[in-house]
Design a protein around this motif. Structure first.
Motif, PDB file in Angstrom:
ATOM      1  N   PRO A  99       8.738   5.579 -19.675  1.00 48.53           N
ATOM      2  CA  PRO A  99       7.528   5.177 -18.943  1.00 48.53           C
ATOM      3  C   PRO A  99       7.871   4.264 -17.766  1.00 48.53           C
ATOM      4  N   VAL A 100       7.200   4.492 -16.634  1.00 46.34           N
ATOM      5  CA  VAL A 100       7.525   3.775 -15.398  1.00 46.34           C
ATOM      6  C   VAL A 100       6.263   3.221 -14.752  1.00 46.34           C
ATOM      7  N   LEU A 101       6.362   1.986 -14.271  1.00 47.28           N
ATOM      8  CA  LEU A 101       5.306   1.361 -13.492  1.00 47.28           C
ATOM      9  C   LEU A 101       5.869   1.028 -12.118  1.00 47.28           C
ATOM     10  N   GLY A 102       5.174   1.466 -11.066  1.00 51.52           N
ATOM     11  CA  GLY A 102       5.548   1.118  -9.707  1.00 51.52           C
ATOM     12  C   GLY A 102       4.469   0.238  -9.101  1.00 51.52           C
ATOM     13  N   VAL A 103       4.872  -0.861  -8.443  1.00 51.78           N
ATOM     14  CA  VAL A 103       3.916  -1.782  -7.841  1.00 51.78           C
ATOM     15  C   VAL A 103       4.361  -2.112  -6.422  1.00 51.78           C
ATOM     16  N   SER A 104       3.454  -1.937  -5.480  1.00 47.12           N
ATOM     17  CA  SER A 104       3.695  -2.325  -4.091  1.00 47.12           C
ATOM     18  C   SER A 104       2.651  -3.363  -3.688  1.00 47.12           C
ATOM     19  N   ALA A 105       2.777  -3.894  -2.478  1.00 48.04           N
ATOM     20  CA  ALA A 105       1.819  -4.884  -1.984  1.00 48.04           C
ATOM     21  C   ALA A 105       1.462  -4.557  -0.545  1.00 48.04           C
ATOM     22  N   THR A 106       0.193  -4.676  -0.225  1.00 46.94           N
ATOM     23  CA  THR A 106      -0.299  -4.299   1.097  1.00 46.94           C
ATOM     24  C   THR A 106       0.393  -5.049   2.219  1.00 46.94           C
ATOM     25  N   SER A 107       0.666  -6.334   2.027  1.00 45.55           N
ATOM     26  CA  SER A 107       1.275  -7.153   3.075  1.00 45.55           C
ATOM     27  C   SER A 107       2.779  -7.349   2.882  1.00 45.55           C
ATOM     28  N   ASP A 108       3.386  -6.463   2.125  1.00 46.08           N
ATOM     29  CA  ASP A 108       4.839  -6.510   1.944  1.00 46.08           C
ATOM     30  C   ASP A 108       5.472  -5.719   3.082  1.00 46.08           C
ATOM     31  N   HIS A 109       5.986  -6.435   4.082  1.00 45.63           N
ATOM     32  CA  HIS A 109       6.590  -5.773   5.239  1.00 45.63           C
ATOM     33  C   HIS A 109       8.068  -5.484   5.026  1.00 45.63           C
ATOM     34  N   GLN A 110       8.654  -6.121   4.026  1.00 42.57           N
ATOM     35  CA  GLN A 110      10.064  -5.864   3.713  1.00 42.57           C
ATOM     36  C   GLN A 110      10.229  -4.556   2.961  1.00 42.57           C
ATOM     37  N   ASP A 111       9.372  -4.337   1.972  1.00 47.21           N
ATOM     38  CA  ASP A 111       9.401  -3.108   1.175  1.00 47.21           C
ATOM     39  C   ASP A 111       8.000  -2.506   1.185  1.00 47.21           C
ATOM     40  N   PRO A 112       7.659  -1.768   2.245  1.00 43.67           N
ATOM     41  CA  PRO A 112       6.280  -1.296   2.427  1.00 43.67           C
ATOM     42  C   PRO A 112       5.826  -0.314   1.351  1.00 43.67           C
ATOM     43  N   ASP A 113       4.510  -0.207   1.253  1.00 44.92           N
ATOM     44  CA  ASP A 113       3.887   0.616   0.225  1.00 44.92           C
ATOM     45  C   ASP A 113       4.404   2.051   0.238  1.00 44.92           C
ATOM     46  N   TRP A 114       4.474   2.675   1.422  1.00 45.84           N
ATOM     47  CA  TRP A 114       4.859   4.087   1.481  1.00 45.84           C
ATOM     48  C   TRP A 114       6.266   4.310   0.942  1.00 45.84           C
ATOM     49  N   ALA A 115       7.168   3.352   1.201  1.00 46.84           N
ATOM     50  CA  ALA A 115       8.544   3.496   0.740  1.00 46.84           C
ATOM     51  C   ALA A 115       8.649   3.280  -0.767  1.00 46.84           C
ATOM     52  N   CYS A 116       7.866   2.324  -1.293  1.00 47.40           N
ATOM     53  CA  CYS A 116       7.843   2.105  -2.743  1.00 47.40           C
ATOM     54  C   CYS A 116       7.300   3.337  -3.459  1.00 47.40           C
ATOM     55  N   ARG A 117       6.276   3.967  -2.864  1.00 49.30           N
ATOM     56  CA  ARG A 117       5.705   5.177  -3.453  1.00 49.30           C
ATOM     57  C   ARG A 117       6.723   6.324  -3.455  1.00 49.30           C
TER      58      ARG A 117
END
Length: 329
Positions: free
Chosen positions: A244-262
């Motif tokens: 089982p895997v959980l992925g979490v991004s943050a809207t204002s994370d400019h270092q590791d942006p949402d699209w790349a985490c996804r």
């Protein structure tokens, strides 16, 4: 001194009471990597008044320029302390040369490949030996990348991982100058003159990072780079991961942006996985940042309870009734 483990030499270097919490610090000498001087400090948190009561083990992996204090402050605050008070058996390793882990002889050459292939399996084995249970893993930033490398390289698998959570973790952000070979070669030539990158000088955190990590990252992001080492393609291996895997991004994370985490999340083959973006448009109180997603008052109120819920049942929908907040697969 008698070892605290039957696996390899382990010494209990500190056993303290910190308010309502117990804090035991172990020094591991796995001896499983080419550099035999590697020593890893691992902190175990529990309830001081209930030392024999240990819940499900959780291993927390810090990011770059960081150490155990990201998860657990001297005042007893942080996600690590929160989970310990919730009844979990919390383990916080510090990577080579970070915090209480001494710098190894070949410190400047340390890479994610070494952490993933040698250090995480040793930590997993020790935690399983001491707890008698399969641990959950949570990684932030570089800690998440290391966890992804260990899973994709099949250095860690289901016998050692009950679930995996990735916060602000990606390997797909494009650095266009590195796609130009002469620029990459020049960068490598300059970086090789240094032993480490100073976190305090760059205002990135309290710890330094070995130059080997920077050189490794340049190879990943180069013209024909890939997330892997000379022997294994970790990116391809992620498609075989079934925990089982959980992925979490943050809207204002400019270092590791949402699209790349996804993108990293989508590459993982598990049938049981969920993705959450922490932002106002998704129903949260704030647009979280790279650090604030786990270290802030808003995170304490909104994110930490989600983590606890995830660890209690990784296959249950985290945000049931709020489909706009989470993507479940």
């Amino acid at each position: 001194m008698q070892s605290s483990s039957n696996l390899f030499p382990v010494a209990l270097i500190s056993a303290e009471r910190r308010g309502d919490l117990s804090e035991d610090v172990y020094r591991l000498k796995p001896g499983n990597s080419p550099d035999g001087t590697v020593e890893l400090a691992v902190t175990r948190l529990g309830m001081a008044d209930e030392p024999s009561v240990r819940g499900v083990p959780v291993i927390l992996l810090h990011g770059s320029f960081s150490n155990r204090r990201f998860w657990y402050s001297p005042k007893g605050l942080g996600l690590g302390a929160y989970l310990a008070r919730a009844g979990f058996d919390v383990w916080i390793p510090e990577m080579r040369g970070h915090g209480l882990s001494q710098r190894n002889q070949n410190y400047r050459k340390n890479r994610v490949a070494d952490y993933a292939r040698y250090d995480l399996p040793a930590i997993a084995a020790f935690v399983r030996e001491q707890s008698g249970q399969v641990p959950h893993w949570i990684g932030h930033s570089l800690g998440g990348i290391t966890l992804a490398a260990a899973l994709g390289g099949q250095y860690l698998g289901e016998p050692a991982v009950a679930s995996a959570a990735f916060f602000g973790t990606q390997v797909s952000r494009t650095y266009w100058p590195l796609k130009i070979p002469p620029v990459e070669w020049s960068g490598r030539f300059i970086l090789k003159r240094f032993a480490q990158i100073s976190g305090s000088r760059l205002k990135r955190g309290p710890e330094d990072e070995p130059i080997g990590l920077a050189l490794e990252g340049m190879r990943w992001y180069g013209l024909f780079g890939r997330f892997g080492d000379a022997e294994k393609d970790w990116w391809a291996g992620l498609a075989e991961v079934q925990v089982p895997v959980l992925g979490v991004s943050a809207t204002s994370d400019h270092q590791d942006p949402d699209w790349a985490c996804r993108k990293l999340f989508d590459q993982i083959g598990s049938e049981h996985k969920q993705f959450i973006c922490l932002g106002r448009e998704q129903g949260f109180s704030d647009n979280f940042g790279h650090v604030e997603m786990l270290v802030s008052k808003a995170a304490q109120a909104e994110v930490w309870p989600l983590v606890q819920r995830w660890l209690t049942d990784p296959q249950a929908p985290l945000l049931a009734g709020k489909p706009d907040l989470a993507t479940a697969v």
